[in-house]
Structure formats: C-alpha cells, structure tokens
Design a protein around this motif. Structure first.
Motif, mmCIF file in Angstrom:
data_model
loop_
_atom_site.group_PDB
_atom_site.id
_atom_site.type_symbol
_atom_site.label_atom_id
_atom_site.label_comp_id
_atom_site.label_asym_id
_atom_site.label_seq_id
_atom_site.Cartn_x
_atom_site.Cartn_y
_atom_site.Cartn_z
ATOM 1 N N ASP A 161 0.827 -1.206 0.000
ATOM 2 C CA ASP A 161 0.000 0.000 0.000
ATOM 3 C C ASP A 161 0.862 1.258 0.000
ATOM 4 N N VAL A 162 2.096 1.135 0.497
ATOM 5 C CA VAL A 162 2.986 2.286 0.595
ATOM 6 C C VAL A 162 4.322 2.036 -0.114
ATOM 7 N N LEU A 163 4.875 0.843 0.060
ATOM 8 C CA LEU A 163 6.221 0.555 -0.427
ATOM 9 C C LEU A 163 6.224 -0.027 -1.834
ATOM 10 N N SER A 164 7.354 0.149 -2.505
ATOM 11 C CA SER A 164 7.617 -0.513 -3.770
ATOM 12 C C SER A 164 8.712 -1.553 -3.553
ATOM 13 N N PRO A 165 8.729 -2.613 -4.373
ATOM 14 C CA PRO A 165 9.739 -3.658 -4.171
ATOM 15 C C PRO A 165 11.059 -3.339 -4.865
ATOM 16 N N GLY A 166 12.144 -3.808 -4.275
ATOM 17 C CA GLY A 166 13.429 -3.776 -4.958
ATOM 18 C C GLY A 166 13.488 -4.870 -6.002
ATOM 19 N N ASN A 167 14.547 -4.871 -6.791
ATOM 20 C CA ASN A 167 14.652 -5.868 -7.859
ATOM 21 C C ASN A 167 16.053 -6.460 -7.998
ATOM 22 N N THR A 168 16.822 -6.418 -6.896
ATOM 23 C CA THR A 168 18.199 -6.902 -6.967
ATOM 24 C C THR A 168 18.529 -7.785 -5.768
ATOM 25 N N LEU A 169 19.086 -8.945 -6.046
ATOM 26 C CA LEU A 169 19.634 -9.800 -4.988
ATOM 27 C C LEU A 169 20.968 -9.202 -4.566
ATOM 28 N N THR A 170 21.189 -9.112 -3.258
ATOM 29 C CA THR A 170 22.349 -8.380 -2.748
ATOM 30 C C THR A 170 23.378 -9.314 -2.135
ATOM 31 N N ILE A 171 24.511 -9.432 -2.814
ATOM 32 C CA ILE A 171 25.652 -10.204 -2.330
ATOM 33 C C ILE A 171 26.795 -9.222 -2.090
ATOM 34 N N ILE A 172 27.406 -9.328 -0.918
ATOM 35 C CA ILE A 172 28.387 -8.331 -0.493
ATOM 36 C C ILE A 172 29.722 -8.998 -0.201
ATOM 37 N N ASP A 173 30.780 -8.446 -0.749
ATOM 38 C CA ASP A 173 32.131 -8.914 -0.456
ATOM 39 C C ASP A 173 32.644 -8.217 0.801
ATOM 40 N N LEU A 174 32.985 -9.011 1.804
ATOM 41 C CA LEU A 174 33.671 -8.517 2.996
ATOM 42 C C LEU A 174 35.108 -9.002 2.857
ATOM 43 N N PRO A 175 36.017 -8.165 2.398
ATOM 44 C CA PRO A 175 37.346 -8.637 1.988
ATOM 45 C C PRO A 175 38.077 -9.478 3.027
ATOM 46 N N ASP A 176 37.864 -9.220 4.309
ATOM 47 C CA ASP A 176 38.576 -9.966 5.344
ATOM 48 C C ASP A 176 38.041 -11.386 5.524
ATOM 49 N N TYR A 177 36.798 -11.616 5.072
ATOM 50 C CA TYR A 177 36.149 -12.878 5.427
ATOM 51 C C TYR A 177 35.537 -13.641 4.252
ATOM 52 N N GLY A 178 34.921 -12.960 3.328
ATOM 53 C CA GLY A 178 34.240 -13.638 2.233
ATOM 54 C C GLY A 178 32.965 -12.900 1.876
ATOM 55 N N ARG A 179 31.982 -13.654 1.425
ATOM 56 C CA ARG A 179 30.764 -13.032 0.921
ATOM 57 C C ARG A 179 29.567 -13.363 1.813
ATOM 58 N N VAL A 180 28.689 -12.360 1.964
ATOM 59 C CA VAL A 180 27.416 -12.572 2.644
ATOM 60 C C VAL A 180 26.309 -12.058 1.734
ATOM 61 N N ALA A 181 25.115 -12.561 1.954
ATOM 62 C CA ALA A 181 23.933 -12.037 1.269
ATOM 63 C C ALA A 181 23.043 -11.368 2.301
ATOM 64 N N VAL A 182 22.465 -10.240 1.921
ATOM 65 C CA VAL A 182 21.555 -9.513 2.801
ATOM 66 C C VAL A 182 20.187 -9.436 2.147
ATOM 67 N N ALA A 183 19.164 -9.778 2.893
ATOM 68 C CA ALA A 183 17.777 -9.622 2.467
ATOM 69 C C ALA A 183 16.974 -9.204 3.693
ATOM 70 N N ILE A 184 15.704 -8.863 3.502
ATOM 71 C CA ILE A 184 14.929 -8.263 4.584
ATOM 72 C C ILE A 184 13.658 -9.051 4.851
ATOM 73 N N CYS A 185 13.514 -9.541 6.060
ATOM 74 C CA CYS A 185 12.283 -10.077 6.635
ATOM 75 C C CYS A 185 11.551 -11.039 5.707
ATOM 76 N N TYR A 186 10.498 -10.586 5.031
ATOM 77 C CA TYR A 186 9.660 -11.454 4.211
ATOM 78 C C TYR A 186 10.458 -12.139 3.105
ATOM 79 N N ASP A 187 11.600 -11.554 2.727
ATOM 80 C CA ASP A 187 12.482 -12.186 1.729
ATOM 81 C C ASP A 187 12.908 -13.588 2.159
ATOM 82 N N VAL A 188 12.941 -13.850 3.475
ATOM 83 C CA VAL A 188 13.413 -15.150 3.959
ATOM 84 C C VAL A 188 12.482 -16.284 3.539
ATOM 85 N N ARG A 189 11.252 -15.965 3.205
ATOM 86 C CA ARG A 189 10.291 -17.004 2.816
ATOM 87 C C ARG A 189 10.500 -17.507 1.384
ATOM 88 N N PHE A 190 11.419 -16.905 0.659
ATOM 89 C CA PHE A 190 11.630 -17.256 -0.746
ATOM 90 C C PHE A 190 13.001 -17.910 -0.887
#
Length: 311
Positions: A161-190
């Motif tokens: 009703d208020v928000l619009s959806p993003g359209n990109t899967l987010t993978i982040i390089d943390l140079p000291d450790y490796g890669r993580v993915a970040v998503a938000i709340c309802y994204d976990v159901r997919f």
C-alpha cells in the motif's frame, strides 16, 4: 557420488557476528543514538560483523514509512537528506566493524511533466545499508518481497500500500572474510534468493526482520533453520525487541543458525545483543558429511543460480 574435486573455503577466517535486538520509538534521533550505543556494545564483544533490525530508526508500519523516509540517492546523501546513512557510517567507522544496518524507509522523489505542469512522484522502499569498517557504503538492498498477508482473525498487513519492491539480490564482499547475502524479513520465505546466494559463495545469509506475534512463533526459527540446512551456510535473523505499547508487536528472538540448522544463540523478547562465532570448517564439515553441492540433479531440475548476473 560426492566429487573428489577440492572446494575452496568460503569463509577465509573465523569471525564473530552480533545481532543487535533493540526497540525503536517515535524519536528518530534518539533511535539512532540508541543504536550507536548498542553497536558499540556489540563491538566490545569482539564482533566484527554487526547486524541491526528491520526499521531500526523508526516505528514499523505503513503509517510511519513516509514520515520517516530518507533520501539516499545520489549517494552519498547529505546529512539532512539521510541522518541515518551518516549515523550508520559513523557507527561502522568508530567501532571498526562491518555494519549491516537493518533497514530504513527510503524515499525516491522524481519529477514528471504532465499537462504543461510538473508533478512530483514519491516512491518508498524498505532499504538496508551495509558499511565497511572504514565507514564506506558497501551495498544497498531494497526489500524484494513485500509483506502482504491476510490471516483471518489474526493479522492483515499490506506493505505494498505504501512501499515498492526492490529488484536486486544483494551479495556483499567482505574482503577480510568472504561473501554474505543480505535480504529483509519477508524475503526469507523465498528460498530461491538463498539458493542463489549460497551457490555464489556466500558463507552467511543475513535477514534483518520484524516478524509478528502470529507468524513469529510459527515460522521465524523454522525459516532460519530451513535456509541454513538447505544451503549449508550460516543464517542470522535480527529482530526488533518486542514493545507491546507500539502499534506493531515484533516477535524478537534474534538468532544465529549454523550450517547443520543448530541454533547457536537466540535472544528473548527484550533488548539485547546475541553473538556467535562463525567458522569456515563448520561449513565444510556439513558439506563433507552431507555433500548436497555435489549431488544436485541439474539434469532433472534447473539450477536457479544460472543466468544470475551480479551487479
């Protein structure tokens, strides 16, 4: 049969990850100051990756998104455009941590010409910002799947009703450790998001989220364990603290789950910081013992990670 081909480690060295479970009130400046105090507390435990909850700078709810939204583009925004951006950058820099800054409401305003007049269109997103230990912005994730549900007699909620959806899967390089993915709340159901991220070499899936008192007891832990065991990676779920005086009642129970679906640490309902040690050998041990990565039948079903292009 399992492949004899060696696999490179996806977590370069052990790292301590902290989930900061905090409550947010109507005063944004107070919320930011409180978050800074709790990030400092998390860093004092030795955590090098710190996670904040969904909508940590404001109350959660469709009625609140527009009034608390901040302009993030073009980046970097000014401090008046986005006090939360600058506060998060300072938290990361001051504590020398990778900071996954939960999420904040984001505003994108565009001007269009209609009928010889200019009209402003406002678009809102639920957006997570990740910063490096130097305070530099590493990644931006806009919530892809909006929380639109209706459980009769329990809860009805429509982020769309208020928000619009993003359209990109987010993978982040943390140079000291490796890669993580970040998503938000309802994204976990997919699970597709998690599968792609894992096959792209992420050692952890990180979900700031605000499940409620209906779906939280049913699915919060279950989904964290499912995403972990399906992909044999760590999963971190970071919730706001429960505040029964607020309009939305968060479940709480921030947690970190290991690659065998064991819950390593779990918060209660109130404020607190939970910390877990992530180890690459734990991932490899799970994958050697149950070698899913070498047993998938892409001759029978498609690989959802094929064709995925990283930004």
């Amino acid at each position: 049969m399992a492949s004899s081909t060696p696999h490179p480690p996806i977590l370069k060295q052990p790292v301590r990850l902290a989930c900061v479970q905090l409550a947010s009130g109507p005063d944004k400046a107070a919320n930011l100051a409180h978050a800074a105090t709790k990030v400092r507390e998390a860093a004092a435990t030795g955590a090098k990756i710190v996670v904040l909850p969904e909508c940590f700078n404001s109350p959660y709810g469709c009625d609140h998104f527009p009034s608390y939204a901040e302009t993030l583009l073009p980046s970097p925004p000014t401090e008046s455009q986005s006090p939360s951006f600058h506060a998060l950058s300072a938290m990361a820099r001051d504590n020398a941590v990778y900071l996954i800054g939960g999420s904040i409401p984001e505003l994108v305003a565009t001007t269009t010409n209609q009928d010889d007049s200019q009209k402003e269109k406002k678009t809102y997103y639920n957006t997570s910002l990740t910063f490096s230990p130097s305070g530099a912005l590493l990644a931006t994730h806009r919530k892809i799947h909006l929380f639109d549900i209706s459980i009769p007699g329990k809860i009805t909620f429509r982020e769309s009703d208020v928000l619009s959806p993003g359209n990109t899967l987010t993978i982040i390089d943390l140079p000291d450790y490796g890669r993580v993915a970040v998503a938000i709340c309802y994204d976990v159901r997919f699970p597709e998001l998690a599968m792609i991220a894992a096959r792209r070499g992420c050692f952890a899936l990180v979900y700031p989220g605000a499940f409620n008192l209906t779906t939280g007891p049913l699915h919060w832990k279950l989904l964290g364990q499912a995403r972990a065991v399906d992909n044999q990676v760590y999963v971190a779920l970071c919730s706001p603290a429960r505040d029964m005086s607020a309009g939305y009642h968060a479940w709480g129970h921030s947690m970190v789950v290991d690659p065998m679906a064991e819950v390593l640490v779990e918060a209660g309902e109130g404020e607190g910081v939970v910390v877990a040690e992530l180890e690459g050998e734990r991932i490899e041990e799970a994958r050697r013992g149950i070698p899913l990565r070498d047993q998938r039948r892409f001759d029978v079903y498609p690989d959802v990670s094929r064709g995925f292009e990283e930004p």
